[in-house]
Design a protein around this motif. Structure first.
Motif, PDB file in Angstrom:
ATOM      1  N   HIS A 137       0.841  -1.195   0.000  1.00 49.90           N
ATOM      2  CA  HIS A 137       0.000   0.000   0.000  1.00 49.90           C
ATOM      3  C   HIS A 137       0.880   1.251   0.000  1.00 49.90           C
ATOM      4  CE1 HIS A 137      -3.499   2.341   1.941  1.00 49.90           C
ATOM      5  NE2 HIS A 137      -3.742   2.141   0.672  1.00 49.90           N
ATOM      6  N   ASP A 185      -5.353   5.015   3.738  1.00 54.51           N
ATOM      7  CA  ASP A 185      -6.781   5.067   3.424  1.00 54.51           C
ATOM      8  C   ASP A 185      -7.511   5.679   4.606  1.00 54.51           C
ATOM      9  OD1 ASP A 185      -6.287   3.838   1.030  1.00 54.51           O
ATOM     10  OD2 ASP A 185      -7.032   1.858   1.636  1.00 54.51           O
ATOM     11  N   HIS A 234     -13.880   5.952   0.696  1.00 57.40           N
ATOM     12  CA  HIS A 234     -12.684   6.359   1.437  1.00 57.40           C
ATOM     13  C   HIS A 234     -11.800   7.212   0.532  1.00 57.40           C
ATOM     14  CE1 HIS A 234     -10.695   3.117  -0.845  1.00 57.40           C
ATOM     15  NE2 HIS A 234      -9.529   3.598  -0.432  1.00 57.40           N
ATOM     16  N   HIS A 262      -7.881   7.599  -0.630  1.00 51.99           N
ATOM     17  CA  HIS A 262      -6.494   7.126  -0.602  1.00 51.99           C
ATOM     18  C   HIS A 262      -5.632   8.364  -0.800  1.00 51.99           C
ATOM     19  CE1 HIS A 262      -2.968   4.496  -1.682  1.00 51.99           C
ATOM     20  NE2 HIS A 262      -2.626   5.626  -2.271  1.00 51.99           N
TER      21      HIS A 262
HETATM   22 ZN   LIG Z   1      -5.321   3.022  -0.452  1.00 52.01          ZN
END
Ligand SMILES: [Zn+2]
Length: 319
Positions: free
Chosen positions: A217, A221, A296, A298
């Motif tokens: 990742h 998030d 969400h 990012h």
């Molecule tokens: Zn993410």
């Protein structure tokens, strides 16, 4: 003229103290570190502390981990013609700070930087071409980023050749974009969080998607309601507004000096490429576009190519 920073002896002492307390170090590693410090003292020590109050360098945070951003501040000299830093053979820019007589810069430590003790060199040149150099030691600590298991629709994971081509093309476009360097420093003051809300996936998490290891990742998030305004984390120029396969509707800002922030999975992007926006301006709205399992944001940051944890920018420049 070469001048070393004040306090390097204290830094070495602190590192040696930490080494003696660290039970996990192997004997070989201890020897390597001891050797490094000894050579460092031998090579850097000659006359190093004679005029040690001219160029003083500090950094925050005091403990630096993989993926952190470091705020470097130099003071003690005025009327400099140029000043820059060097880390692992790469230069990073510095410039006048908010306070008179201070110079500042941001250094991104990539998440893959091997944990070790590194030297940061700050080089300053004044109007009469005198060169001042300060060296400081930076210990980068290892982070256990952890892993996350995700289940996603197979069409989002096992890509058909046409989609794969699109994804690769988009990845190349972003890589090229992040290699750009704008001399103008647009960021100033504190960086802010683009949306409030709970963190649902941390920076650097290893990912196992439908049982297969995938890329880690690259941002954080943050859970938020659909339509929540997404704010610019600092002043910048909009350099990308597009619908991408994995990131969905995306906005990328260039803050100058090789620093980029990205905002993915938006429901809506406001404004267009080339727009200059200020800290806190609304650049889009939270959505769940692209490869996403719920509403969400990012939020990711690249700093001269380094993947860094955006959260480590918060509060950093207030020192
Ligand atoms: Zn993410």
């Amino acid at each position: 003229m070469w001048v070393e920073v004040a306090g390097i002896a204290e830094q070495l002492e602190a590192i040696q103290m930490r080494l003696s307390q660290d039970k996990n170090l192997t004997l070989l590693r201890r020897f390597q570190l001891f050797f490094f410090i000894t050579v460092f003292l031998m090579t850097m020590g000659r006359g190093a502390f004679a005029e040690n109050t001219l160029l003083r360098v500090e950094y925050f945070p005091s403990v630096v981990k993989q993926g952190d951003v470091c705020f470097i501040k130099a003071s003690g000299l005025t009327s400099l013609k140029s000043i820059y830093g060097e880390f692992r053979g790469e230069k990073f820019p510095m410039a006048f700070g908010a306070r008179n007589g201070t110079y500042e810069g941001l250094l991104g430590i990539d998440r893959n930087t091997p944990p070790a003790i590194y030297e940061i060199k700050i080089v300053a040149i004044d109007g009469s071409q005198s060169v001042y150099s300060s060296a400081l030691l930076l210990k980068v600590e290892k982070v256990n980023f952890g892993t996350q298991n995700l289940s996603l629709p197979p069409s989002m994971v096992d890509l058909d050749p046409k989609t794969l081509e699109r994804v690769n093309k988009e990845a190349r476009r972003l890589t090229e974009l992040f290699q750009g360097f704008r001399d103008e420093r647009l960021w100033s003051g504190a960086f802010i969080r683009p949306v409030p809300g709970e963190l649902t996936a941390a920076f650097g998490l290893g990912r196992i998607i439908n049982g297969q290891h995938r890329s880690p990742h690259t941002g954080v998030d943050i859970r938020a309601e659909e339509g929540t305004p997404v704010l610019a984390c600092n002043n910048g120029v909009v350099v990308l507004v597009d619908q991408l396969f994995f990131p969905g509707k995306s906005v990328i800002l260039d803050h100058g000096w090789g620093i980029y922030s990205m905002y993915f999975h938006l429901s809506e992007a406001l404004g267009g490429e080339g727009d200059r926006i200020s800290t806190g301006a609304v650049l889009g709205r939270v959505g769940s576009t692209g490869r996403s399992t719920g509403f969400h944001l990012h939020w990711g940051v690249r700093m001269n190519g380094a993947q860094v944890n955006p959260l480590s920018l918060l509060g950093l420049t207030e020192h």
